[in-house]
Design an enzyme around this catalytic site. Structure first.
Site, PDB file in Angstrom:
ATOM      1  CD  GLU A 185      32.532  -5.866  40.511  1.00  0.00           C
ATOM      2  OE1 GLU A 185      33.064  -4.942  39.839  1.00  0.00           O
ATOM      3  OE2 GLU A 185      31.302  -5.931  40.714  1.00  0.00           O
ATOM      4  CE  LYS A 219      28.533  -4.148  42.264  1.00  0.00           C
ATOM      5  NZ  LYS A 219      29.118  -4.493  40.939  1.00  0.00           N
ATOM      6  CB  CYS A 234      32.233  -2.237  41.376  1.00  0.00           C
ATOM      7  SG  CYS A 234      32.609  -1.458  39.782  1.00  0.00           S
ATOM      8  CG  LEU A 258      48.034  -1.441   4.969  1.00  0.00           C
ATOM      9  CD1 LEU A 258      47.517  -1.293   6.384  1.00  0.00           C
ATOM     10  CD2 LEU A 258      49.527  -1.762   5.014  1.00  0.00           C
ATOM     11  N   GLY A 294      45.585   1.561   2.101  1.00  0.00           N
ATOM     12  CA  GLY A 294      46.184   2.850   1.815  1.00  0.00           C
ATOM     13  C   GLY A 294      45.390   3.993   2.419  1.00  0.00           C
ATOM     14  N   GLY A 295      44.288   3.672   3.107  1.00  0.00           N
ATOM     15  CA  GLY A 295      43.492   4.693   3.789  1.00  0.00           C
ATOM     16  C   GLY A 295      43.883   4.814   5.248  1.00  0.00           C
ATOM     17  CG  ASP A 348      39.077   4.286   8.651  1.00  0.00           C
ATOM     18  OD1 ASP A 348      39.210   5.160   9.533  1.00  0.00           O
ATOM     19  OD2 ASP A 348      38.166   4.319   7.795  1.00  0.00           O
ATOM     20  CB  SER A 349      43.543  -0.232   6.765  1.00  0.00           C
ATOM     21  OG  SER A 349      44.042   0.573   5.728  1.00  0.00           O
ATOM     22  CG  ASN A 394      27.786  -4.524  -1.163  1.00  0.00           C
ATOM     23  OD1 ASN A 394      28.501  -3.759  -0.538  1.00  0.00           O
ATOM     24  ND2 ASN A 394      26.465  -4.427  -1.150  1.00  0.00           N
ATOM     25  CD  GLU A 445      34.241   3.409   7.143  1.00  0.00           C
ATOM     26  OE1 GLU A 445      35.085   4.000   6.476  1.00  0.00           O
ATOM     27  OE2 GLU A 445      34.331   2.205   7.467  1.00  0.00           O
ATOM     28  CE  LYS A 448      24.961  -2.699   5.312  1.00  0.00           C
ATOM     29  NZ  LYS A 448      25.794  -1.760   4.546  1.00  0.00           N
TER      30      LYS A 448
END
Lengths: 571, 571
Positions: free
Chosen positions: A41, A107, A143, A319, A321-322, A324-325, A401, A430, A542
């Site tokens: 498509e 379509k 589609c 990075l 150390g957690g 997620d990263s 912050n 998060e 946010k």
């Protein structure tokens, strides 16, 4: 009948590049003896082109490209998706044969929900259409047309189509590929027709297209399947005679055919140079990935394509150390190679030696460069400036912050100086409750795991470790309690319910649009439900300023979930 | 016939508050002797509620509110806009009379272009509808229905409606109010019917609704008009007898009526306690603002409503001594009062004493607090951290962005500590070409003038100064060459064409979707066109992370212009 399905990784707006990929696969398909070759498509424009479709000159450029492609069709019929500028604009499939565009199918079913805005751009097509390829009647759909159990698909089958073609650009979400395959299998059985489903593949901003093209015979057997998340030219032979014979025996279609007012345009008959060999019908059948491997592959492809298609060669990420990263670093390395990834550790007075060491070990295991930039200096400098105006107010979220934004500023400085793209590392859990700092940890160009819930973060890291005998992720990263390390002894989950509960609430509230009562009725704790709903609602402002990231769930923040910021409704 | 038009400032999701405003105006309308009272489109939910419409419980809450409102209708007919959950979801107008919801009209024409996504949420209504109020036939329409010259409006008129009601939520853009009024005048003349147009007013995220409700008689005379940008209950008497008499004399409708297959539902006849007095028909007719005053008023209302409806009391902004931040300060003070505005000046080594003094004078003239936070300390601290990794690379845009981000970090620290909303000060011309720093000057909650081109910035400041005998803006702010003061002798327009040329290119490229050739054919310089188009295209990723701001042109960045970031098409 021999069909070639060109599962292409196109780029939105790259008309010339998309054309070259189409022409290369057209040539390959011809050399493989295909009678019919399918392209996805909107293959010429890329999908979704969004408001490029409001530019007359863009549509004219696409039209000119289509003519050039059609000029290369001799001895083969090509079905090419493109946005068609006629009296109005249509999402169309051009039938190209004997060197020209012979006809178009438009379509009928335009999706305008979820991430889709097709009614914004396209007029609805008038109905079904079919062609004959070496005397085989072939129905055309695009589609969404095949996601509807009725017309135009049913009309085309009732009008005699033995093969139904569907050219598609179907965005990935976890487990959707299997459901899509099941749906197509059922359509084939219901309509006593083979179905050739040709899909787009590749990343486009927040969307990943997973490929997974396939051919299903009229009995509902998957007789050919492309790999997921990769380009491929799938060649498949279809036993059209057998499909015809079945209709003599299985006469389910007689009753609806008698009652139907069929709306199917005959778009022409074409003779090709291709031939199906006399062997068994079918083609290669790729294995499907399991659930976690599939999500991981989507993240890798989405990251690689966002980086490369936007002209970047190198990425940078913080990075901590957690976990997620760590996951984002794994994905980045798998997407781009370790030589294209730089990691940065930015310790403050609250950083523990444990997280710092884990970052170092992980970077070493991955073979990526690690830069250390301690943030103590700027923290003191900011505190000095703000001392008077803050007077005797106690430290609060402001100071946390501030640190996060100093780190964001450092990553952006590296990005500006060296032309690197910043990857952010926040997860969906998060992002949902607003546990991130605008212009701080959320500062960057691409938010790789923004649609990955925290519980899935753990599963993906485990999955990646299972596949890699010398797993690069130190066990302490997986087992350590999560903390943003922005104040002494901070723990992310102290102020939230456990991640299993949090993610269950979020799935119900965000993905399923359920309310407080319905979530509590599911057995989720009322105080947690109240708290999480409130946090999700208040964090809308946010999320509006986040970088794009890859959609992997049924509803990602971004184009698929459009809530006002100014909104007094709670729940 | 006496009609009351309640031009309300509703808040999305605030069902209880919206209900209270409706009930208060309903009571006023009754006391004024109105027979019919109108409330805007989706008045109960606010407009646009976006994906709140995907929540069953939200729609149920709206339905319950409608029942409570209807219970207050005795002796008067109320037309109330609301999202209706039936078998499907409709954008509906409830006919409330004698204490209950008597019937509903469902919007036929759903806009799905520009900023509108109504096909995402609503099913199309089946056709026109009319009621009789004290024996006067009244046709019902909702917003977009009246922008179409044909049905349902024409059907209702042909079926005998003497008055056509339109309840609306029509987002503001410059000069749209006058065009809308002209359109309604023409519809009244074409259909030989009076039209009562009841509009929403107020700010909602990026949209401002300008009010400007009006009543036009069957001759096309504007006989009553509400103020723009303010709440009002407009009371107007309509001479329905005269409209009826005209149709005997003016028989243009006979031919179409003979041929028409009218699709109009009769929703009932109602008797009220209201009476039109025997005086002249009509009501108060507010003056229209001129072009600049209108845009300025839109910015003031949009800012006030975003701040207040999101629960803020106080705003903060960086005052550079340039004209953009001066305009935002003026708007903030006019929207909230000087006691609710704090300005911050954040000088660096590149700041001139001229801009600094101008900022001080402006703040004093406006009576707002001014905080000075020199950024030298953090600049040095960052440079020390980055010295090794930057090695011997020469200073470039990186160091400029670093300063801008330090300022952003300071404003956000004030925001976090004191609960103030940060207003950003970038204009549309800069936003278009990407002349701003992500997480720097663009960091904040609301981008007041993000849709105001630079040439209009000057006009708005001049307009504000004309209206205020003791103009607070030092002349040097208006006359100084623009500079971001991020390096020695920087001038914003040195690397861009003059603002008149820039804004002309942007209007064609962004608002009108024209391409390179078309812009050059307009007489715009080819090198400038090429350069600006390229800059606009490449800045898409920046715009995606901007805070919301007020739409005042025909196409604002945001919900009205949806372009991919990953996009290889240039132009």
């Amino acid at each position: 009948m021999r069909i070639a399905l060109a599962q292409l990784n196109q780029t939105v707006g790259d008309i010339g590049g998309n054309e070259q990929r189409i022409l290369a696969r057209l040539q390959e398909a011809r050399e493989a003896g295909a009678q019919l070759v399918l392209f996805p498509e909107l293959a010429i424009s890329g999908y979704p082109p969004e408001d490029l479709l409001l530019k007359e000159h863009f549509l004219a450029d696409v039209g000119a490209s289509l003519e050039r492609i059609a000029a290369h069709t001799s001895g083969i019929v090509a079905i090419v998706g493109y946005p068609e500028r006629s009296v109005d604009v249509y999402n169309s499939a051009a039938v190209c044969a004997d060197g020209v565009v012979q006809a178009v199918y438009r379509k009928v079913n335009l999706p305008n929900y979820g991430v889709f805005d097709e009614v914004r751009y396209f007029q609805i097509g008038p109905g079904g259409a079919s062609i004959e390829v070496d005397d085989v009647p072939v129905g055309l759909t695009i589609c969404e047309d095949i996601w509807q159990p009725g017309p135009p698909l049913t009309d085309e089958a009732l009008a005699g189509a033995r093969v139904i073609v569907n050219i598609s650009a179907s965005p990935y979400e976890a487990r959707k590929g299997r459901q899509r395959e099941q749906m197509i299998v059922q359509r084939a059985r219901d309509n006593l027709a083979a179905i050739a489903f040709c899909a787009l593949v590749g990343g486009q901003d927040e969307l990943v297209f997973d490929g997974h093209s396939l051919v299903v015979d009229h009995r509902g057997e998957v007789i050919a399947r492309s790999a997921q998340f990769a380009e491929e030219l799938l060649i498949c032979d279809v036993d059209v005679a057998s499909a015809g014979a079945t209709r003599l025996r299985d006469t389910r279609q007689r009753a609806p055919a008698r009652l139907a007012q069929l709306d199917v345009a005959a778009l022409g008959s074409f003779v090709t140079d291709g031939t199906s060999d006399e062997g068994r019908p079918g083609g290669p059948v790729a294995e499907l990935l399991d659930d976690e491997a599939e999500v991981y592959a989507a993240l890798v492809l989405g990251t690689r394509d966002y980086v490369r298609k936007n002209g970047f060669e190198h990425v940078v990420l913080g990075l901590s150390g957690g976990i997620d990263s760590a996951l984002v670093a794994l994905i980045a390395v798998d997407a781009l190679g370790p030589e294209c990834v730089t990691c940065v550790t930015m310790p403050s007075q609250y950083s523990s030696s444990g997280t710092r060491n884990d970052a170092i070990v992980l970077a070493r295991n991955l073979g990526v460069e690690l830069i250390e930039l301690p943030i103590g200096g700027p923290v003191i400098a900011f505190e000095q400036i703000l001392r008077d105006v803050f007077a005797d107010r106690p430290p609060d979220i402001t100071e946390e912050n501030l640190q996060a934004r100093i780190r964001g500023n450092l990553l952006m400085a590296l990005s500006n100086k060296f032309g690197w793209l910043v990857l952010t590392t926040g997860n969906k859990s998060e992002m949902s409750v607003g546990y991130s700092t605008l212009y701080g940890d959320s500062a960057g160009g691409f938010a790789v795991i923004k649609d990955v819930p925290k519980t899935m973060v753990y599963r993906l890291v485990a999955e990646r470790s299972r596949r890699d005998p010398k797993s690069p992720v130190p066990e302490s990263i997986v087992t350590r309690a999560p903390s943003a390390e922005l104040r002494p002894d901070q723990r992310d989950d102290q102020s939230l319910p456990p991640y299993e509960v949090l993610d269950a609430i979020l799935e119900g509230y965000v993905e399923e649009d359920l309310g407080r009562e319905q979530l509590i009725a599911r057995g989720l704790p009322a105080p947690d439900v109240e708290r999480v709903i409130r946090l999700v609602d208040l964090a809308e402002y946010k999320r509006r300023q986040q970088p794009p990231g890859i959609k992997v769930t049924s509803k990602a923040f971004g184009r698929g979930r459009r809530l006002p910021i100014t909104n007094r409704y709670r729940g």
